[in-house]
Scaffold this active site. Structure first.
Site, short mmCIF file in Angstrom:
data_model
loop_
_atom_site.label_atom_id
_atom_site.label_comp_id
_atom_site.label_asym_id
_atom_site.label_seq_id
_atom_site.Cartn_x
_atom_site.Cartn_y
_atom_site.Cartn_z
N GLY A 144 -7.05 16.21 2.20
CA GLY A 144 -6.66 16.90 0.95
C GLY A 144 -7.43 18.20 0.81
O GLY A 144 -7.79 18.59 -0.31
N TYR A 173 -2.38 5.98 -12.15
CA TYR A 173 -3.54 6.72 -11.63
C TYR A 173 -4.81 5.91 -11.88
O TYR A 173 -5.61 5.69 -10.97
CB TYR A 173 -3.59 8.07 -12.35
CG TYR A 173 -4.73 8.98 -11.94
CD1 TYR A 173 -4.78 9.56 -10.69
CD2 TYR A 173 -5.73 9.31 -12.86
CE1 TYR A 173 -5.81 10.42 -10.34
CE2 TYR A 173 -6.76 10.17 -12.52
CZ TYR A 173 -6.79 10.73 -11.26
OH TYR A 173 -7.81 11.58 -10.92
#
Ligand code: AKB
Length: 319
Positions: free
Chosen positions: A8, A143
Site C-alpha cells: 500500500g 472497517y
C-alpha cells in the site's frame, strides 16, 4: 540493516512512510509495494525498488519476500471506514483474508509485521472519553470489525507462533502530501485544502463531533519507533492506543480562521459519516504506548494548522 516491504505504498500513509523508511534505512532496503490501480509516483518509482504487491495474493507477496529477503512488512492496504460500508465484502477480503495471508507468510519466513488498527476498532458500547487501551470493542462498521479481527490475529500469531506483530490504533491522520479517501475523519484534511484555495468548506459532520486526530509526521514516527522498540517491553501485541489531539469541526475551523481570516464553513451533514463518527471515541488514553515504548507526539492543533497551511500554500503556489 532491515529489509522492508511496504504494502500500500501509494496510499495516504504508505506514500510518506516509504519515503521516511528509505531515508532511515537506505533506498535499496525498502520495497514500495503497490497495485496497478494505484500506480507509483515518479518519486517513489525512481528512489528505490518496487513491486506489484496485492495483499490478497499470497503467492505474489511470498515471492517478493523471498526475492528481496524481506524481514519487516508494513501492511497499509485497507478500505477506510466510509468506503468500506459501501463495499463490505471487498473490505473483508483485503483486511481479513489479506492480513491472514501476510501473517502466514510472516510465520514461515520469519518477518515482523505492522498492520495498523484504528479508533474505528471501538464502537457505541466502548467508553467515549479517554477510551482505555483494554476495553469493550464492538464496532458497528466492517472497517472496525476488520480492525478488531486484525488485532486478535496479531495477538494470536504472536502468542502461538512467535511472529513479531506490532501495531497502533491510528486516529484521523492529517497530511498535505497524499489525500485520504473514503474515511470518516477526512474532513479534517479537506478543510485545509478549501481554506488555502479560498473556497467555502462544506463540513459533513456536526459541530460537537469530537474525534482523535494526528499530524502525519507524528504518525510516521509512531510506526518507526514502535517497530524499533525493545520487544521485551511490549506487553500489547494487538495494537496500541496513540493520541495527539482531539477536536470537533468548530475547533479546527476556529484555528483555520486565525490563519486564513476570510475562511468560511457551512454544514451539510453526511449521515453515514456522522453515524460512524458518533460510534467512535471522543479521545483515547494512550498511556500504555507512552509507558511501553515512549510514545510522545510533537504536534497539537495549533502547530499542525500552521504547518498545513504553510505547506499547502507552497504546494499550490499561493502567496
Ligand atoms: C477513517 O476515517 O476511516 C480513518 C480511520 C480513523 O481509521 N481515517
Amino acid at each position: 540493516m532491515k529489509k522492508i516491504l511496504v504494502i500500500g505504498a501509494t496510499g495516504q500513509i504508505g506514500s510518506e512512510l516509504t519515503t521516511e523508511l528509505r531515508a532511515r534505512y537506505g533506498n535499496n532496503n525498502v520495497v514500495a509495494g503497490y497495485i496497478p490501480s494505484a500506480p507509483l509516483t515518479e518519486a517513489l518509482a525512481e528512489s528505490g525498488p518496487s513491486a506489484i504487491a496485492d495483499v490478497t495474493d499470497a503467492k505474489q507477496i511470498a515471492e517478493i519476500v523471498d526475492k528481496h529477503q524481506i524481514d519487516t512488512v508494513y501492511n497499509l492496504a485497507a478500505l477506510l471506514s466510509a468506503v468500506g460500508e459501501k463495499k463490505p465484502l471487498l473490505a473483508w477480503h483485503i483486511q481479513i483474508d489479506g492480513v491472514l495471508n501476510l501473517l502466514e507468510i510472516a510465520k514461515e519466513k520469519n518477518c515482523a509485521v505492522f498492520t495498523p488498527s484504528s479508533i474505528g476498532a471501538f464502537g457505541n458500547s466502548s467508553p467515549k472519553d479517554n477510551t482505555p487501551q483494554d476495553t469493550i470493542q464492538r464496532p458497528q462498521t466492517i472497517y472496525g470489525i476488520s480492525k478488531v479481527t486484525t488485532e486478535l490475529l496479531s495477538d494470536y500469531y504472536f502468542h502461538k507462533y512467535g511472529v513479531d506483530t506490532r501495531s497502533v490504533r491510528f486516529p484521523g491522520l492529517i497530511s498535505y502530501v497524499t489525500p485520504p479517501g473514503g474515511g470518516t475523519t477526512d474532513y479534517a484534511v479537506d478543510i485545509y485544502y478549501s481554506a488555502v484555495k479560498g473556497e467555502k468548506f462544506v463540513c459533513p459532520l456536526q459541530a460537537g463531533t469530537f474525534m482523535d486526530m494526528m499530524y502525519m509526521p507524528d504518525a510516521l514516527n509512531a510506526c518507526v519507533q514502535l517497530m524499533e522498540a525493545d520487544p521485551s517491553k511490549l506487553i500489547h501485541r494487538n495494537a496500541f492506543n496513540i493520541a495527539a489531539m482531539s477536536f470537533d469541526p468548530e475547533m479546527i475551523a476556529a484555528e483555520v480562521k486565525k490563519l486564513v481570516p476570510d475562511f468560511q464553513m457551512e454544514y451539510q451533514i453526511d449521515e453515514l459519516r456522522q453515524k460512524i463518527a458518533n460510534s467512535w471515541p471522543n479521545s483515547l488514553d494512550d498511556s500504555c504506548a507512552r509507558e511501553e515504548w515512549g510514545w510522545k507526539p510533537q504536534y497539537d492543533l495549533t502547530s499542525m494548522s500552521q504547518d498545513m497551511i504553510e505547506k499547502l500554500k507552497i504546494k499550490f503556489g499561493i502567496k
